[in-house]
Design an enzyme around this catalytic site. Sequence first.
Site, PDB file in Angstrom:
ATOM      1  N   LEU A   1       5.746   1.493   4.762  1.00 40.30           N
ATOM      2  CA  LEU A   1       6.137   0.084   4.683  1.00 40.30           C
ATOM      3  C   LEU A   1       7.236  -0.152   3.648  1.00 40.30           C
ATOM      4  O   LEU A   1       7.502  -1.272   3.251  1.00 40.30           O
ATOM      5  CB  LEU A   1       4.913  -0.784   4.358  1.00 40.30           C
ATOM      6  CG  LEU A   1       3.827  -0.823   5.440  1.00 40.30           C
ATOM      7  CD1 LEU A   1       2.581  -1.547   4.927  1.00 40.30           C
ATOM      8  CD2 LEU A   1       4.348  -1.501   6.708  1.00 40.30           C
TER       9      LEU A   1
ATOM     10  N   PRO B   1       0.835  -1.212   0.000  1.00 43.60           N
ATOM     11  CA  PRO B   1       0.000   0.000   0.000  1.00 43.60           C
ATOM     12  C   PRO B   1       0.866   1.258   0.000  1.00 43.60           C
ATOM     13  O   PRO B   1       1.880   1.323   0.695  1.00 43.60           O
ATOM     14  CB  PRO B   1      -0.805  -0.122   1.307  1.00 43.60           C
ATOM     15  CG  PRO B   1      -0.728  -1.556   1.690  1.00 43.60           C
ATOM     16  CD  PRO B   1       0.586  -2.061   1.184  1.00 43.60           C
TER      17      PRO B   1
ATOM     18  N   SER C   1      11.546   1.268  -1.849  1.00 44.13           N
ATOM     19  CA  SER C   1      12.817   0.536  -1.734  1.00 44.13           C
ATOM     20  C   SER C   1      12.631  -0.946  -2.024  1.00 44.13           C
ATOM     21  O   SER C   1      13.577  -1.622  -2.449  1.00 44.13           O
ATOM     22  CB  SER C   1      13.447   0.738  -0.355  1.00 44.13           C
ATOM     23  OG  SER C   1      12.567   0.361   0.672  1.00 44.13           O
ATOM     24  N   ALA C   2      11.410  -1.474  -1.824  1.00 41.23           N
ATOM     25  CA  ALA C   2      11.159  -2.883  -2.171  1.00 41.23           C
ATOM     26  C   ALA C   2      11.306  -3.100  -3.671  1.00 41.23           C
ATOM     27  O   ALA C   2      11.887  -4.105  -4.112  1.00 41.23           O
ATOM     28  CB  ALA C   2       9.764  -3.303  -1.706  1.00 41.23           C
TER      29      ALA C   2
ATOM     30  N   GLY D   1       7.626   0.759   0.327  1.00 36.37           N
ATOM     31  CA  GLY D   1       7.228   0.269  -0.993  1.00 36.37           C
ATOM     32  C   GLY D   1       8.204   0.606  -2.101  1.00 36.37           C
ATOM     33  O   GLY D   1       8.482  -0.222  -2.971  1.00 36.37           O
TER      34      GLY D   1
ATOM     35  N   ASP E   1      15.556   0.430   6.302  1.00 42.17           N
ATOM     36  CA  ASP E   1      14.580  -0.265   5.471  1.00 42.17           C
ATOM     37  C   ASP E   1      15.263  -1.193   4.471  1.00 42.17           C
ATOM     38  O   ASP E   1      14.839  -2.335   4.255  1.00 42.17           O
ATOM     39  CB  ASP E   1      13.710   0.729   4.694  1.00 42.17           C
ATOM     40  CG  ASP E   1      13.039   1.743   5.598  1.00 42.17           C
ATOM     41  OD1 ASP E   1      13.198   1.632   6.831  1.00 42.17           O
ATOM     42  OD2 ASP E   1      12.367   2.646   5.079  1.00 42.17           O
TER      43      ASP E   1
END
Length: 358
Positions: free
Chosen positions: A124, A119, A128-129, A126, A172
Site C-alpha cells: 500500500l 500496515p 513512499s507516503a 507506506g 505509487d
Amino acid sequence: MATDNKTAAIEHRAYARVGLLGNPSDVYNGRTISFSLGNFWASVKLEPSDNLLIVPHPAHDLVQFDSLSHLVTRLQSDGYYGGVRLLIAICKIFSNYCKDNGITLHDGNFTMSYDTNIPRQTGLSGSSAIVCAALSCLLDFYKVRHLIKVEVRPNLILNAEKELGIVAGLQDRVAQVYGGLVYMDFNKKHMEDLGYGEYTHMDVDLLPPLYLIYAENPSDSGKVHSTVRQRWLNGDKFIISSLEEVANVALEGRTALIEKDHAKLATLMNHNFDLRRQMFGDEVLGAMNIEMVEIARRIGAASKFTGSGGAVIVFCPQGPSQAKLLEDACKTAGFLFQPVKVMPSFLTEIDLGTMSTR
C-alpha cells in the site's frame, strides 16, 4: 525568515495508494490506473528549530528493547528499517534538486517527525507516503511549492527511496502526489524526453464500491526473488508481450470506467492478476497473497493485488450481499476486510499552476 514563521508548524498527510489496473507495467513503459486510499495515511510534521533534527518514531524506529530476544523478534517481523532514513533521504534529494535547478533556500532549521498507520508489507506504499508527506512539508517550509513542478515531485520521492536501495516505479508516488483517481501513461518517448509520464486525473465517482483485504501479519509475502525484470531486459518475448497486455488492461480499464462498464472492469481486474501470476509464478507471489485473491474469486468477486502483494483490491459486482459474504469469508480465514475510501485530488491552485498541462 519572517517572524511569523518561527512558531508555525507545518503538517501534511500522504495516503496509501491502490494500483487498480495495469501494475506492474509502470516500470516497463506501460500504463496504470491508481487511486489514493483514505483508509490509511502517513503524516509528517515540521517545526522551525535552532538545529535540524529528525525525530525517531517511538514505535517504528525502536532502539530500546525489553531483552535480546525482543530485539531479534522485532527484527524478524519488521526488519531493520524505520522512517528516519526516509526523511533524511528526501531532505538530501530535495536540497540537491533545488541546488541543481537554481532554487534558493533560506537557512532556517527545522525539526521533522512522522507518524503512520499504513500496515507494513501490504503493498500500500507506506514508505513512499512518508516521503511524500515530508516533501510537502519541505515545499511549504522553504516556500518553493510554486517552483517545483507537480510532475517532477514523484521523481524526487522515488529518488529518495532509490538512495536507500528501494526498488520501485513512479506509479505509487504519482498517486500520492496527485491524489484522487489517476490514469498514467509511461510511454518511452515521454519518459525519455521529459523524465516523467503523462498523468491524467479521472473523476473518483467513476469507481464502483471497492473493498480491501489484507493480512495482519503479511510474513508470507513471497520470499523468492523475481527474474521478470532481467528477463524483460534480455528481450524475453513472453515477458514483453505479457507486460504489453498488462498495460493494455489499464487502457481498456479507463474506457470501462468512463462508460461505467463494471462487468468489463471485473474481467480486467481478474485478467491483470492472472497475467502477473503467469509472469512471476506462485513462489514469488506467496501462498498467503494468492489465497487473498482466491477467497474473493470463490464468491464470484473480482480481485487483484493493490501493489506487489500483501493486500488485495476487490470489486463485488453483485453488490452489498456479495460483499457481506466476502467479509464473512475473510473473517473465517483470518484476513482483515475494509470498504475502500477514495480520497479526492490534493492539488491546490499553486500546484496546478506549476503543471505543464492543466
